[in-house]
Write a protein that holds these residues in place. Structure first.
Motif, short mmCIF file in Angstrom:
data_model
loop_
_atom_site.label_atom_id
_atom_site.label_comp_id
_atom_site.label_asym_id
_atom_site.label_seq_id
_atom_site.Cartn_x
_atom_site.Cartn_y
_atom_site.Cartn_z
N UNK A 142 36.85 52.11 64.33
CA UNK A 142 36.31 51.36 65.46
C UNK A 142 37.23 50.21 65.85
N UNK A 143 38.04 49.72 64.92
CA UNK A 143 38.98 48.67 65.24
C UNK A 143 40.24 49.24 65.89
N UNK A 144 40.58 50.48 65.53
CA UNK A 144 41.82 51.07 66.05
C UNK A 144 41.64 51.71 67.41
N UNK A 145 40.40 52.07 67.76
CA UNK A 145 40.14 52.77 69.02
C UNK A 145 39.39 51.84 69.95
N UNK A 146 39.92 51.67 71.15
CA UNK A 146 39.25 50.85 72.16
C UNK A 146 38.97 51.70 73.38
N UNK A 192 51.86 54.54 68.19
CA UNK A 192 52.27 54.49 66.79
C UNK A 192 51.17 54.78 65.80
N UNK A 193 50.40 55.83 66.03
CA UNK A 193 49.24 56.13 65.18
C UNK A 193 49.65 56.99 63.99
N UNK A 194 49.19 56.59 62.81
CA UNK A 194 49.29 57.41 61.60
C UNK A 194 47.86 57.64 61.11
N UNK A 195 47.48 58.90 60.90
CA UNK A 195 46.11 59.23 60.56
C UNK A 195 46.06 60.23 59.42
N UNK A 196 45.02 60.14 58.63
CA UNK A 196 44.81 61.07 57.52
C UNK A 196 43.40 61.62 57.61
N UNK A 197 43.22 62.78 57.01
CA UNK A 197 41.88 63.35 56.87
C UNK A 197 41.37 63.11 55.45
N UNK A 198 42.09 63.61 54.50
CA UNK A 198 41.75 63.39 53.09
C UNK A 198 43.00 63.64 52.27
N UNK A 199 43.78 62.60 52.05
CA UNK A 199 45.02 62.76 51.30
C UNK A 199 46.21 62.21 52.06
N UNK A 249 49.60 72.81 62.24
CA UNK A 249 50.58 71.81 62.66
C UNK A 249 49.92 70.49 63.10
N UNK A 250 48.58 70.49 63.30
CA UNK A 250 47.90 69.24 63.62
C UNK A 250 47.28 69.19 65.00
N UNK A 251 47.09 70.33 65.65
CA UNK A 251 46.51 70.33 66.99
C UNK A 251 45.07 69.80 66.95
N UNK A 252 44.28 70.39 66.08
CA UNK A 252 42.89 69.94 65.96
C UNK A 252 42.82 68.51 65.45
N UNK A 253 43.73 68.17 64.55
CA UNK A 253 43.73 66.82 64.00
C UNK A 253 43.98 65.78 65.08
N UNK A 254 44.83 66.09 66.03
CA UNK A 254 45.09 65.17 67.14
C UNK A 254 43.81 64.94 67.95
N UNK A 255 43.11 66.03 68.24
CA UNK A 255 41.86 65.89 69.00
C UNK A 255 40.81 65.11 68.20
N UNK A 256 40.77 65.38 66.91
CA UNK A 256 39.81 64.66 66.07
C UNK A 256 40.14 63.18 66.01
N UNK A 257 41.44 62.85 66.01
CA UNK A 257 41.84 61.44 66.01
C UNK A 257 41.43 60.77 67.30
N UNK A 258 41.55 61.48 68.43
CA UNK A 258 41.12 60.91 69.71
C UNK A 258 39.62 60.65 69.73
N UNK A 259 38.86 61.49 69.02
CA UNK A 259 37.41 61.33 68.95
C UNK A 259 36.98 60.31 67.91
N UNK A 260 37.96 59.80 67.13
CA UNK A 260 37.62 58.82 66.10
C UNK A 260 37.07 59.44 64.84
N UNK A 261 37.34 60.73 64.61
CA UNK A 261 36.80 61.42 63.44
C UNK A 261 37.80 61.51 62.30
N UNK A 262 38.93 60.82 62.38
CA UNK A 262 39.89 60.76 61.29
C UNK A 262 40.14 59.30 60.92
N UNK A 263 40.64 59.09 59.71
CA UNK A 263 40.95 57.75 59.26
C UNK A 263 42.32 57.35 59.81
N UNK A 264 42.34 56.32 60.63
CA UNK A 264 43.57 55.84 61.25
C UNK A 264 44.16 54.72 60.41
N UNK A 265 45.37 54.95 59.86
CA UNK A 265 45.99 53.98 58.97
C UNK A 265 46.61 52.85 59.74
#
Length: 395
Positions: free
Chosen positions: A322-326, A343-350, A375-391
């Motif tokens: 919530x702090x990383x996404x406005x 400059x986003x770095x995101x993880x799911x679990x690990x 390769x991270x296609x779904x992960x990118x969309x999940x990051x846009x939705x705020x469903x991944x941990x953004x480092x």
């Protein structure tokens, strides 16, 4: 939203004076007369006050809880009790709605560490503790007043002999308080094991294909049964404590009356029927606040306090996304970019799935994300939705 509940047939509460509204309830006579003539319908009932609507209460609580979250530091933990006190004062509420809103707010990564059983326990068990408080907690201040008045009346009837009955009551009171505390402890043990059992069942249901394929039904059944046995032991012990408490309450009237009347006899006074019935009625009335009301109110208080801590821990779960996404206001047909990743770095679990990713998506354009599996296609969309941990970085 509140205005949507009002229809043409709604009936506002009539403006009445203080005596009619809070003492005689005369303003309800219209409803009583209507109900005497025919069955009441929804349109016959008055609207509730705006401050009593769930929407208003939840919004007030959300504001105070947000203030507590903003005050959080390494030395200060947000207090759910303080937020409730500031919002509702001495009114009591059900906390299921804030828990539900918290579930909607948290991301999938955070929710993966919170079992469904834990959330069900919060909403069905912990929040339910607040239903009992309005009917029992007031004994804490009503009880001493009743005890003083009834003791004075007993003193007028039998004098110093009433102190023996009061002494028996005071001797039984600590026992009942201890039993109430043990019942609360066993109940918490039961809820913890119920959470564990539901978590095991959720894992079994999600992996049912593998369990059937490898014929693991018996071993998993034993695991569920072991968790269930622990859960039942807590429930049984809590029921035992409640039964002992109730038994003490039922036999206490006989013990109190016996101690009082035997003291009266030892003092050389005559037991008259009128005096016996009067004293017995007063002792029964004295027994209720001391041996039931005050212990029950303390038990409800202890249970509610434990539930507050559990709900508070859930509401303070950190979600850094919530702090990383406005979210800025989207302007239709604007030439400015409406999605920007810096400059986003995101993880799911690990390990991070992508690092230092930056891109800008313009409006009124069609984009496609291509690449091999994993390769991270779904992960990118999940990051846009705020469903991944953004480092680091921002969206």
């Amino acid at each position: 939203m509140a205005s949507s509940f009002h229809t043409e047939s709604s009936k506002p509460i009539p403006n009445t004076n203080f005596i009619s509204k809070y003492v005689t309830f005369w303003w309800l006579n219209t409803i009583f007369r209507t109900g005497n003539k025919r069955q009441l319908e929804k349109n016959d009932l008055y609207d509730i006050y705006s401050e009593d609507k769930a929407e208003v209460s939840v919004n007030k609580f959300e504001r105070e809880w947000t203030k507590e979250i903003k005050k959080a530091t390494e030395t200060y933990t947000p207090s759910l009790q303080l937020a409730i006190a500031k919002t509702f004062g001495f009114n009591f509420i059900l906390l299921g709605i804030p828990c539900f809103l918290e579930v909607l707010r948290l991301s999938t990564v955070v929710m993966s560490n919170v079992s469904t059983g834990h959330i069900l326990n919060l909403m069905a068990n912990d929040a339910q503790r607040f239903d009992e408080i309005p009917t029992t907690l007031h004994y804490i201040w009503i009880g001493p007043i009743q005890v003083i008045i009834l003791t004075i009346l007993l003193w007028r009837e039998i004098g110093i002999a009433c102190l023996s009955g009061l002494a028996v009551i005071l001797l039984l009171l600590p026992v009942q308080i201890i039993m109430a505390k043990l019942a609360v402890r066993f109940r918490r043990y039961y809820l913890e094991n119920a959470d564990c059992r539901i978590r095991v069942m959720s894992e079994i249901i999600s992996g049912m294909k593998a369990i059937k394929m490898y014929a693991w039904e018996e071993s998993f059944s034993e695991s569920v049964q072991a968790a269930r046995n622990l859960e039942l032991s807590g429930a049984q012990n809590a029921a035992y404590m409640a039964t002992i408490n109730t038994g003490l309450f039922l036999i206490s009237s006989t013990l109190i009356a016996f101690a009082t009347f035997i003291t009266q006899v030892f003092l050389g006074r005559q037991l008259l029927p009128s005096m016996v019935f009067t004293v017995f009625s007063l002792l029964t009335a004295l027994q209720l606040p001391i041996l039931y009301g005050i212990p029950k109110s303390l038990q409800s208080f202890f249970e509610a306090r434990i539930s507050l801590k559990t709900i508070e821990a859930f509401l303070t779960i950190k979600d850094s996304n919530h702090e990383a996404i406005s979210h800025d206001e989207i302007v239709e047909d604007s030439e400015d970019s409406f999605v920007r990743i810096n400059g986003v770095s995101a993880i799911w679990d690990g390990d991070p799935l992508f690092q230092d990713l930056s891109l800008s998506i313009e409006s009124n354009n069609l984009y496609a994300i291509a690449g091999p599996v994993g390769c991270g296609k779904t992960s990118l969309l999940m990051a846009l939705l705020g469903e991944m941990t953004i480092l680091k970085g921002s969206i």
